[in-house]
Design an enzyme around this catalytic site. Structure first.
Site, short mmCIF file in Angstrom:
data_model
loop_
_atom_site.label_atom_id
_atom_site.label_comp_id
_atom_site.label_asym_id
_atom_site.label_seq_id
_atom_site.Cartn_x
_atom_site.Cartn_y
_atom_site.Cartn_z
CB THR A 1 6.32 51.04 49.14
OG1 THR A 1 6.64 50.10 48.15
CG2 THR A 1 5.18 50.51 50.00
NE ARG B 1 9.49 42.00 44.03
CZ ARG B 1 9.35 43.04 44.84
NH1 ARG B 1 8.30 43.82 44.74
NH2 ARG B 1 10.26 43.31 45.75
CB VAL B 2 4.07 39.25 45.51
CG1 VAL B 2 3.51 39.89 46.77
CG2 VAL B 2 2.97 39.10 44.47
N GLY B 3 6.43 41.50 46.51
CA GLY B 3 7.42 41.79 47.54
C GLY B 3 6.85 41.62 48.93
CG ASP B 4 8.16 44.37 51.87
OD1 ASP B 4 8.44 44.71 50.70
OD2 ASP B 4 7.96 45.20 52.78
CB THR C 1 9.01 51.41 52.71
OG1 THR C 1 9.50 51.71 51.39
CG2 THR C 1 9.60 52.41 53.68
N GLY C 2 11.13 49.20 51.58
CA GLY C 2 12.50 48.84 51.22
C GLY C 2 12.47 47.66 50.28
N GLY D 1 11.75 44.34 49.09
CA GLY D 1 10.84 43.35 49.63
C GLY D 1 11.48 42.00 49.90
N1 ASP Z 1 8.83 46.92 49.61
C1 ASP Z 1 8.46 47.25 48.26
C2 ASP Z 1 8.67 46.05 47.37
O1 ASP Z 1 9.67 45.39 47.51
C3 ASP Z 1 9.21 48.40 47.72
C4 ASP Z 1 9.32 49.62 48.62
O2 ASP Z 1 9.00 49.56 49.79
O3 ASP Z 1 9.73 50.69 48.14
O4 ASP Z 1 7.86 45.84 46.51
#
Ligand code: ASP
Length: 291
Positions: A154, A182-185, A204-205, A207
């Site tokens: 991200t 699907r929706v992450g953070d 980032t990471g 979600g």
């Molecule tokens: N946070 C993002 C998600 O989970 C992925 C990422 O930050 O690399 O969609």
């Protein structure tokens, strides 16, 4: 650092050595474009949109042109942009196969009375945005998947203008092979991104783990409570590790231009540009963390 400040990251992840130069050039160029927007009299929002736009235009990150596919082989993208002083954000989630969801998120913020638009509604709004001439469609064509992605990377940015106004943003296609819808953070206000008149964060990471601790909001909250950005960033990283076993990264900046960069993955490319830095400082690790 002297204001204005622009900081850009390309995801907390692992990048193959052979792509490091290209990635560092990309985040560096993104920070320059962000600074250029500010120098032309633009706002912090203009700066983060411009910076994210540059990275969406490469296929080096799992965002924009480099988006990866979901389980059904479709591309669904998430993006958010937040104006700290207005305490307002615009976000799009699971929007199909466009290149610059960050500009659509900006459109949601500036031209609608809503803050989050998902799926087919977001694609419909995209057509409206183009028809109104708010932004032009990019000429880039998506010819392949992400060039280098093995997992997810991200992109995110924070800008603080000369008067201390803060904006933060993020853009992603999420994890390769994610469940459709699907929706992450990343596009969730307070989780992936947050900004107010005190500080701004872009995370980032994974979600699902970042959401559990509302990482962006908590990072900013600790700064509001009087901690330094460095202390606040360390606290939320440690909370994420202890409570969710998650790996992540974040950039966190306050209205004076103090900046913290934290990550516990092998790499997180970052570019920082400020009034008192004549050159862009960037590295796969932040310069002040390099051995
Ligand atoms: N946070 C993002 C998600 O989970 C992925 C990422 O930050 O690399 O969609």
């Amino acid at each position: 650092m002297k204001l204005p400040v622009v900081v850009v990251h390309g995801g907390a992840t692992v990048f193959d050595d052979k792509y490091h130069d290209a990635i560092l050039k990309a985040v560096s160029k993104a920070s320059e474009k962000g600074m250029c927007a500010l120098e032309k009299g633009g706002s912090a929002l203009d700066a983060v949109e411009a910076a994210i736009w540059v990275l969406e235009e490469t296929n080096l990150f799992t965002a924009g042109l480099g988006a990866c596919k979901n389980l059904d082989g479709e591309i669904e993208l998430d993006a958010i942009i937040m104006d700290g002083n207005r305490l307002e954000s615009g976000a799009v989630m699971a929007v199909r196969d466009i290149v610059h969801p960050i500009s659509l998120a900006r459109y949601v913020l500036e031209r609608t009375s809503n803050s989050q638009i998902v799926g087919s509604g977001a694609n419909k709004l995209y057509e409206q945005m183009l028809a109104e001439g708010y932004r032009e469609e990019t000429s880039s064509k998506r010819t392949q998947g992400p060039l280098i992605a093995q997992n997810c990377d991200t992109i995110g940015a924070i800008a603080i203008d000369e008067t201390g106004r803060i904006a933060s943003a993020a853009s992603t296609s999420g994890w390769p092979g994610k469940l459709p819808g699907r929706v992450g953070d990343s596009p969730v206000v307070g989780a992936g991104v947050y900004a107010n008149d005190i500080a701004g964060a872009s995370c980032t990471g994974k979600g699902e783990q970042i959401l559990r601790i509302t990482m962006g909001r908590m990072a900013v909250f600790h700064v509001e409570q009087g901690l330094s950005v460095q202390q606040a960033a360390e606290i939320v990283m440690s909370e994420l590790r202890q409570k969710t076993s998650g790996e992540a990264g974040l950039i966190l900046a306050d209205k004076l231009g103090n900046l913290a960069i934290q990550f516990d993955t092998p790499h997180m490319p970052v570019a920082v540009l400020s009034r008192d830095m004549e050159n862009v400082y960037y590295s796969m690790k932040p310069v002040w963390l390099v051995d």
